[in-house]
Design a protein around this motif. Structure first.
Motif, PDB file in Angstrom:
ATOM      1  N   SER A 282      -1.029  -1.954 -13.881  1.00 17.51           N
ATOM      2  CA  SER A 282       0.046  -1.468 -12.976  1.00 17.51           C
ATOM      3  C   SER A 282       0.253   0.118 -13.095  1.00 17.51           C
ATOM      4  O   SER A 282       1.695   0.296 -13.132  1.00 17.51           O
ATOM      5  CB  SER A 282       1.423  -2.329 -12.830  1.00 17.51           C
ATOM      6  N   CYS A 283      -0.598   0.762 -13.573  1.00 17.93           N
ATOM      7  CA  CYS A 283      -0.281   2.206 -13.803  1.00 17.93           C
ATOM      8  C   CYS A 283      -0.208   3.170 -12.579  1.00 17.93           C
ATOM      9  O   CYS A 283       0.420   4.105 -12.703  1.00 17.93           O
ATOM     10  CB  CYS A 283      -1.495   2.970 -14.581  1.00 17.93           C
ATOM     11  N   SER A 284      -0.672   2.582 -11.310  1.00 13.62           N
ATOM     12  CA  SER A 284      -0.564   3.201 -10.135  1.00 13.62           C
ATOM     13  C   SER A 284      -1.555   4.421  -9.879  1.00 13.62           C
ATOM     14  O   SER A 284      -1.747   5.028  -8.925  1.00 13.62           O
ATOM     15  CB  SER A 284       0.960   4.048  -9.835  1.00 13.62           C
ATOM     16  N   ASN A 285      -2.447   4.650 -10.705  1.00 17.21           N
ATOM     17  CA  ASN A 285      -3.470   5.567 -10.660  1.00 17.21           C
ATOM     18  C   ASN A 285      -3.948   5.612  -9.440  1.00 17.21           C
ATOM     19  O   ASN A 285      -4.402   6.418  -8.540  1.00 17.21           O
ATOM     20  CB  ASN A 285      -4.592   5.722 -11.654  1.00 17.21           C
ATOM     21  N   CYS A 286      -4.757   4.349  -8.931  1.00 18.97           N
ATOM     22  CA  CYS A 286      -5.327   4.100  -7.690  1.00 18.97           C
ATOM     23  C   CYS A 286      -4.641   4.606  -6.504  1.00 18.97           C
ATOM     24  O   CYS A 286      -5.480   5.390  -5.702  1.00 18.97           O
ATOM     25  CB  CYS A 286      -5.703   2.578  -7.491  1.00 18.97           C
ATOM     26  N   THR A 287      -3.344   4.344  -6.574  1.00 15.13           N
ATOM     27  CA  THR A 287      -2.502   4.844  -5.084  1.00 15.13           C
ATOM     28  C   THR A 287      -2.313   6.321  -5.274  1.00 15.13           C
ATOM     29  O   THR A 287      -2.388   6.786  -4.213  1.00 15.13           O
ATOM     30  CB  THR A 287      -1.409   4.062  -5.243  1.00 15.13           C
ATOM     31  N   LEU A 288      -2.075   6.903  -6.579  1.00 18.50           N
ATOM     32  CA  LEU A 288      -1.920   8.215  -6.556  1.00 18.50           C
ATOM     33  C   LEU A 288      -3.370   8.879  -6.434  1.00 18.50           C
ATOM     34  O   LEU A 288      -3.118  10.229  -5.695  1.00 18.50           O
ATOM     35  CB  LEU A 288      -1.486   8.569  -7.830  1.00 18.50           C
ATOM     36  N   VAL A 289      -4.268   8.538  -6.474  1.00 21.53           N
ATOM     37  CA  VAL A 289      -5.677   9.591  -6.362  1.00 21.53           C
ATOM     38  C   VAL A 289      -6.142   9.320  -4.889  1.00 21.53           C
ATOM     39  O   VAL A 289      -6.846   9.855  -4.277  1.00 21.53           O
ATOM     40  CB  VAL A 289      -6.721   9.120  -7.183  1.00 21.53           C
ATOM     41  N   CYS A 290      -5.756   8.269  -4.316  1.00 26.65           N
ATOM     42  CA  CYS A 290      -6.039   7.556  -2.902  1.00 26.65           C
ATOM     43  C   CYS A 290      -5.812   8.633  -1.984  1.00 26.65           C
ATOM     44  O   CYS A 290      -4.423   9.037  -1.877  1.00 26.65           O
ATOM     45  CB  CYS A 290      -5.572   6.177  -2.503  1.00 26.65           C
ATOM     46  N   PRO A 291      -6.710   9.071  -1.047  1.00 24.94           N
ATOM     47  CA  PRO A 291      -6.293   9.828  -0.035  1.00 24.94           C
ATOM     48  C   PRO A 291      -5.565   9.776   1.449  1.00 24.94           C
ATOM     49  O   PRO A 291      -5.056  10.275   1.892  1.00 24.94           O
ATOM     50  CB  PRO A 291      -7.641  10.843   0.277  1.00 24.94           C
ATOM     51  N   THR A 292      -5.522   7.967   1.297  1.00 24.79           N
ATOM     52  CA  THR A 292      -5.023   7.646   2.457  1.00 24.79           C
ATOM     53  C   THR A 292      -3.517   6.874   2.202  1.00 24.79           C
ATOM     54  O   THR A 292      -2.668   6.614   3.310  1.00 24.79           O
ATOM     55  CB  THR A 292      -5.840   6.614   3.315  1.00 24.79           C
ATOM     56  N   CYS A 293      -3.266   6.507   0.797  1.00 21.77           N
ATOM     57  CA  CYS A 293      -1.993   6.082   0.495  1.00 21.77           C
ATOM     58  C   CYS A 293      -0.955   7.245   1.011  1.00 21.77           C
ATOM     59  O   CYS A 293      -0.876   8.279   0.814  1.00 21.77           O
ATOM     60  CB  CYS A 293      -2.012   5.722  -0.985  1.00 21.77           C
ATOM     61  N   PHE A 294       0.125   6.539   1.577  1.00 17.62           N
ATOM     62  CA  PHE A 294       1.013   7.463   2.069  1.00 17.62           C
ATOM     63  C   PHE A 294       2.790   7.076   1.781  1.00 17.62           C
ATOM     64  O   PHE A 294       3.654   7.791   2.151  1.00 17.62           O
ATOM     65  CB  PHE A 294       0.993   7.448   3.465  1.00 17.62           C
ATOM     66  N   THR A 367     -13.310   5.231 -10.107  1.00 13.33           N
ATOM     67  CA  THR A 367     -13.372   5.980 -11.391  1.00 13.33           C
ATOM     68  C   THR A 367     -12.137   6.126 -11.939  1.00 13.33           C
ATOM     69  O   THR A 367     -12.190   6.299 -13.361  1.00 13.33           O
ATOM     70  CB  THR A 367     -13.547   7.712 -10.611  1.00 13.33           C
ATOM     71  N   TRP A 368     -10.936   6.245 -11.545  1.00 13.19           N
ATOM     72  CA  TRP A 368      -9.726   6.781 -12.179  1.00 13.19           C
ATOM     73  C   TRP A 368      -8.783   5.493 -12.276  1.00 13.19           C
ATOM     74  O   TRP A 368      -7.882   5.681 -13.208  1.00 13.19           O
ATOM     75  CB  TRP A 368      -8.818   7.627 -11.255  1.00 13.19           C
ATOM     76  N   CYS A 369      -9.298   4.242 -12.448  1.00 17.39           N
ATOM     77  CA  CYS A 369      -8.695   3.187 -12.703  1.00 17.39           C
ATOM     78  C   CYS A 369      -8.912   3.022 -14.487  1.00 17.39           C
ATOM     79  O   CYS A 369     -10.125   2.874 -14.792  1.00 17.39           O
ATOM     80  CB  CYS A 369      -9.250   1.717 -11.904  1.00 17.39           C
ATOM     81  N   PRO A 370      -7.901   3.182 -15.232  1.00 22.74           N
ATOM     82  CA  PRO A 370      -8.124   3.012 -16.705  1.00 22.74           C
ATOM     83  C   PRO A 370      -8.790   1.844 -16.968  1.00 22.74           C
ATOM     84  O   PRO A 370      -9.746   1.967 -18.132  1.00 22.74           O
ATOM     85  CB  PRO A 370      -6.983   3.417 -17.359  1.00 22.74           C
ATOM     86  N   VAL A 371      -8.926   0.663 -16.689  1.00 20.59           N
ATOM     87  CA  VAL A 371      -9.449  -0.433 -17.109  1.00 20.59           C
ATOM     88  C   VAL A 371     -10.697  -0.774 -16.142  1.00 20.59           C
ATOM     89  O   VAL A 371     -11.228  -1.865 -16.150  1.00 20.59           O
ATOM     90  CB  VAL A 371      -8.564  -1.682 -17.027  1.00 20.59           C
ATOM     91  N   GLY A 372     -11.328   0.098 -15.239  1.00 22.19           N
ATOM     92  CA  GLY A 372     -12.584  -0.051 -14.454  1.00 22.19           C
ATOM     93  C   GLY A 372     -12.326  -1.225 -13.343  1.00 22.19           C
ATOM     94  O   GLY A 372     -13.428  -1.725 -13.019  1.00 22.19           O
TER      95      GLY A 372
END
Ligand code: SF4
Ligand code: SF4
Length: 397
Positions: A282-294, A367-372
């Motif tokens: 639940s680090c949120s990396n995926c949503t912060l790097v995503c170009p469509t998350c708003f 790429t940026w999910c720390p646990v892959g």
């Protein structure tokens, strides 16, 4: 409504469609200079903190000349080669262009108390004209998706609208696929097909290093007219098509979009979500790097004296506990339920809301999910579980 095919750019053409010009690598600096003379603030890819990110540039020397990225699950590495390629040896990094259109933080209201009076201040500095150089096909599609979200329907975001109207997009066709890209299966790349003002393809073969330039709008045409260009020949077009075909054929990941919405809606209780719960931080990396998350949240702040107060809009993430806080508690209490919400929104309910997928296959979240955690693997696991339940063999990877 069935979603048998991806709804974004599903019929991407095999070659170029508009007037084509060529200019040599030496004139890339001229392009930046012409944009600056037209009062654009110019942003492009640069190398910083061992990654390719987006920031202001003033010349080609700011760009990642010779840099190569290597990406896989939870891993991003840069290396430098002697080759003078400017755009073709790397793909997208941790930044996306949404930081210039739908900014991470925006002050919405500012107030100052003066005695018994309350003065409401002006929060919006003048928004400058901006040119974004190096925008990939997946990123153009992401911008088109954010346009639907933030400008479509009865309520649009005036701040996003002004930024969008003042933005010129110089796109680049990809010459290699990133290790986590899957845009080809999403119909969102690697060829740039729409939504750009100018699109470039970098060609470096037979001792010629040059760009094939495609005009996408009158604004782009006016800029290109100030560069020393020549008409493209059939050989130039073939060379550019080869560049893009290389990226297409290198792509190692894909998503089967066949009835993906129905598959996900049928599987809200699939045990795979519990499996994700064991891995996701639940680090949120995926949503912060995503170009469509708003998604955004609102924060009110005051200074220590209580005389000044501000209301800020900030990027938020559906991976935080607070995001689903309703009436005294959060409704998504485990990482697995939050991942299910995110994935099902991207590939199912996004179609219901906006008539398109919420994913463009850029691969950043992998790429940026720390646990892959790999979105393509999770989708395949959900789909395969139905085949196993039905007694059929699993789909090939
Ligand atoms: S969900 Fe992942 S692959 Fe899809 S657009 Fe967002 S970051 Fe890119
Ligand atoms: S899926 Fe990966 S990047 Fe996203 S919240 Fe979980 S651990 Fe973080």
């Amino acid at each position: 409504m069935k979603t048998e095919k991806p709804q974004v750019d599903s019929a991407a053409p095999e070659t170029f469609s508009t007037e084509l010009r060529v200019f040599t690598i030496d004139h890339l600096n001229n392009l930046i200079a012409v944009l600056t003379s037209h009062h654009y603030q110019v942003f492009g890819p640069i190398v910083r903190d061992k990654a390719i990110v987006y920031d202001e540039i003033s010349s080609v020397s700011d760009l990642p000349v010779g840099w190569i990225d290597t990406q896989t699950k939870a891993s991003y590495r840069l290396s430098k080669r002697a080759a003078k390629t400017v755009f073709s040896n790397y793909t997208v990094g941790p930044h996306s262009w949404k930081k210039y259109l739908h900014k991470p933080t925006t002050c919405l209201v500012s107030s100052d108390r003066e005695g018994a009076e309350l003065a409401i201040g002006d929060t919006q500095a003048e928004i400058p004209m901006q040119a974004l150089i190096g925008v990939r096909a997946c990123e153009l599609n992401a911008i088109a998706i954010q346009d639907k979200v933030l400008l479509g329907g009865p309520f649009s975001d005036p701040i996003y609208r002004e930024r969008r109207e003042k933005t010129l997009l110089v796109a680049v066709n990809c010459g290699k696929a990133g290790g986590t890209c899957f845009c080809a299966s999403m119909g969102t790349g690697p060829r740039v097909t729409s939504g750009f003002d100018i699109a470039l393809t970098e060609i470096n073969e037979n001792n010629r290093h040059y760009f094939l330039a495609e005009v996408g709008s009158p604004k782009g045409e006016a800029i290109l007219a100030e560069l020393p260009t020549e008409p493209a020949t059939e050989l130039d077009i073939q060379a550019a098509n080869r560049v893009i075909a290389t990226a297409t054929h290198q792509m190692g990941r894909k998503v089967d979009m066949t009835e993906i919405k129905e598959v996900l809606y049928r599987n809200t209780e699939n045990p795979r979500w519990r499996d994700v719960s064991e891995r996701c931080m639940s680090c949120s990396n995926c949503t912060l790097v995503c170009p469509t998350c708003f998604c955004t949240t609102i924060e009110d702040t005051t200074d220590l004296s209580g005389a000044k107060a501000e209301r800020w809009r900030k990027w938020d993430s559906c991976f935080t506990m607070e995001f689903s806080y309703i009436h005294g508690g959060s409704i998504r209490t485990s990482p697995g339920t939050r991942y299910r919400q995110w994935l099902t929104h991207k590939f199912a309910s996004w179609f219901d809301q906006f008539g398109t997928t919420g994913c463009v296959g850029c691969g950043r979240c992998i790429t940026w999910c720390p646990v892959g955690i790999d979105i393509t693997e999770e989708l395949r696991a959900i789909r395969d579980s139905e085949l196993v339940d039905a007694g059929a063999p699993k789909a090939k990877e």
